[in-house]
Design a protein around this motif. Structure first.
Motif, mmCIF file in Angstrom:
data_model
loop_
_atom_site.group_PDB
_atom_site.id
_atom_site.type_symbol
_atom_site.label_atom_id
_atom_site.label_comp_id
_atom_site.label_asym_id
_atom_site.label_seq_id
_atom_site.Cartn_x
_atom_site.Cartn_y
_atom_site.Cartn_z
ATOM 1 N N ILE A 108 0.878 -1.175 0.000
ATOM 2 C CA ILE A 108 0.000 0.000 0.000
ATOM 3 C C ILE A 108 0.910 1.217 0.000
ATOM 4 C CG2 ILE A 108 -1.711 1.356 1.245
ATOM 5 C CD1 ILE A 108 -2.990 -1.224 2.168
ATOM 6 N N ALA A 109 0.773 2.018 -1.049
ATOM 7 C CA ALA A 109 1.565 3.239 -1.202
ATOM 8 C C ALA A 109 0.701 4.427 -0.799
ATOM 9 C CB ALA A 109 2.026 3.383 -2.647
ATOM 10 N N VAL A 110 1.240 5.257 0.086
ATOM 11 C CA VAL A 110 0.522 6.433 0.557
ATOM 12 C C VAL A 110 1.350 7.656 0.205
ATOM 13 C CG1 VAL A 110 -0.500 7.599 2.546
ATOM 14 C CG2 VAL A 110 -0.465 5.094 2.459
ATOM 15 N N LEU A 111 0.734 8.579 -0.503
ATOM 16 C CA LEU A 111 1.408 9.804 -0.911
ATOM 17 C C LEU A 111 0.711 10.987 -0.250
ATOM 18 C CD1 LEU A 111 3.667 10.907 -2.726
ATOM 19 C CD2 LEU A 111 1.978 11.046 -4.563
ATOM 20 N N ALA A 112 1.472 11.741 0.543
ATOM 21 C CA ALA A 112 0.937 12.942 1.199
ATOM 22 C C ALA A 112 0.988 14.081 0.192
ATOM 23 C CB ALA A 112 1.758 13.271 2.440
ATOM 24 N N ARG A 113 -0.158 14.635 -0.102
ATOM 25 C CA ARG A 113 -0.262 15.747 -1.042
ATOM 26 C C ARG A 113 -0.267 17.064 -0.276
ATOM 27 N NH1 ARG A 113 0.928 14.016 -6.052
ATOM 28 N NH2 ARG A 113 -0.260 12.194 -6.625
ATOM 29 N N PRO A 114 0.132 18.130 -0.939
ATOM 30 C CA PRO A 114 0.055 19.443 -0.284
ATOM 31 C C PRO A 114 -1.373 19.734 0.170
ATOM 32 C CG PRO A 114 1.283 19.587 -2.346
ATOM 33 C CD PRO A 114 0.683 18.211 -2.286
ATOM 34 N N GLY A 115 -1.500 20.363 1.314
ATOM 35 C CA GLY A 115 -2.817 20.692 1.839
ATOM 36 C C GLY A 115 -3.395 19.629 2.751
ATOM 37 N N GLY A 116 -2.629 18.588 3.022
ATOM 38 C CA GLY A 116 -3.087 17.576 3.962
ATOM 39 C C GLY A 116 -3.855 16.411 3.369
ATOM 40 N N GLU A 117 -4.004 16.364 2.053
ATOM 41 C CA GLU A 117 -4.681 15.236 1.407
ATOM 42 C C GLU A 117 -3.715 14.066 1.268
ATOM 43 O OE1 GLU A 117 -7.936 15.112 0.272
ATOM 44 O OE2 GLU A 117 -8.184 17.011 1.309
ATOM 45 N N PHE A 118 -4.260 12.852 1.356
ATOM 46 C CA PHE A 118 -3.458 11.651 1.191
ATOM 47 C C PHE A 118 -4.027 10.819 0.059
ATOM 48 C CE2 PHE A 118 -0.524 11.630 4.726
ATOM 49 C CZ PHE A 118 -1.067 12.589 5.564
ATOM 50 N N GLU A 119 -3.149 10.335 -0.800
ATOM 51 C CA GLU A 119 -3.546 9.454 -1.892
ATOM 52 C C GLU A 119 -3.034 8.063 -1.556
ATOM 53 O OE1 GLU A 119 -2.026 8.707 -6.406
ATOM 54 O OE2 GLU A 119 -2.372 10.791 -5.802
ATOM 55 N N LEU A 120 -3.922 7.079 -1.589
ATOM 56 C CA LEU A 120 -3.575 5.707 -1.236
ATOM 57 C C LEU A 120 -3.750 4.826 -2.455
ATOM 58 C CD1 LEU A 120 -4.452 3.983 2.024
ATOM 59 C CD2 LEU A 120 -4.990 2.816 -0.111
ATOM 60 N N ARG A 121 -2.727 4.020 -2.763
ATOM 61 C CA ARG A 121 -2.808 3.061 -3.853
ATOM 62 C C ARG A 121 -2.491 1.687 -3.283
ATOM 63 N NH1 ARG A 121 0.499 4.499 -8.801
ATOM 64 N NH2 ARG A 121 -0.873 2.983 -9.739
ATOM 65 N N HIS A 122 -3.388 0.740 -3.530
ATOM 66 C CA HIS A 122 -3.264 -0.618 -2.999
ATOM 67 C C HIS A 122 -2.894 -1.549 -4.140
ATOM 68 C CE1 HIS A 122 -5.428 -4.036 -0.574
ATOM 69 N NE2 HIS A 122 -4.151 -4.297 -0.795
ATOM 70 N N PHE A 123 -1.826 -2.323 -3.933
ATOM 71 C CA PHE A 123 -1.352 -3.288 -4.924
ATOM 72 C C PHE A 123 -1.466 -4.692 -4.329
ATOM 73 C CE2 PHE A 123 0.870 0.716 -5.586
ATOM 74 C CZ PHE A 123 0.683 0.944 -6.945
ATOM 75 N N PRO A 124 -2.638 -5.336 -4.446
ATOM 76 C CA PRO A 124 -2.795 -6.688 -3.913
ATOM 77 C C PRO A 124 -1.913 -7.684 -4.683
ATOM 78 C CG PRO A 124 -4.936 -5.699 -4.435
ATOM 79 C CD PRO A 124 -3.876 -4.833 -5.026
ATOM 80 N N GLY A 125 -1.313 -8.601 -3.952
ATOM 81 C CA GLY A 125 -0.478 -9.617 -4.596
ATOM 82 C C GLY A 125 0.711 -9.028 -5.317
ATOM 83 N N ALA A 126 1.273 -7.957 -4.776
ATOM 84 C CA ALA A 126 2.352 -7.229 -5.437
ATOM 85 C C ALA A 126 3.630 -8.052 -5.554
ATOM 86 C CB ALA A 126 2.634 -5.919 -4.717
ATOM 87 N N PHE A 127 3.824 -8.977 -4.626
ATOM 88 C CA PHE A 127 5.027 -9.826 -4.695
ATOM 89 C C PHE A 127 4.781 -11.161 -4.046
ATOM 90 C CE2 PHE A 127 5.524 -7.108 -0.963
ATOM 91 C CZ PHE A 127 5.972 -7.969 0.031
#
Length: 127
Positions: A108-127
């Motif tokens: 699960i990749a979490v990217l903190a965006r300016p202004g306090g927003e968070f973008e979450l990307r989930h990669f099931p079975g990534a490895f």
């Protein structure tokens, strides 16, 4: 979403990482998973999240970043890191006397965006 203020004795990047792990755990719970362990440690290292939906055990590596200047957060999961997580998973299974189950490894990749927003990307079975 609102961001939380890290404790003064915690380095800012550690506070961000903890926030990412909280968001990742909440995400998995919304998908119907029960979180069994967070930040489980043994001699070889740590597993960020272990969760289950009753059928599959999910071992999840969470990578949180404040920006993309060093690439996408998920890109930080190297082959060496993958091998270590697999070894640590064996330790977790032994520690909790889990003899057999289907195991899936997610990122699960979490990217903190300016202004306090968070973008979450989930990669099931990534490895």
């Amino acid at each position: 979403m609102t961001s939380t203020v890290a404790r003064p004795d915690v380095a800012p990047h550690l506070g961000l990482g903890r926030k990412g792990e909280r968001l990742a755990a909440q995400h998995l719970q919304k998908l119907g998973f029960v979180v069994l362990s967070k930040n489980w440690r043994c001699r070889e290292g740590e597993i960020d999240i272990v969760a289950t939906n009753g059928k599959t055990l999910v071992v999840c590596e969470v990578k949180t970043r404040a920006g993309e200047q060093f690439g996408e957060p998920a890109e930080a999961v190297t082959e060496e890191k993958i091998a270590r997580i697999r070894r640590i998973t064996g330790q977790w299974l032994r520690a909790f006397s889990v003899r057999w189950c289907t195991v899936r490894f997610d990122v699960i990749a979490v990217l903190a965006r300016p202004g306090g927003e968070f973008e979450l990307r989930h990669f099931p079975g990534a490895f």
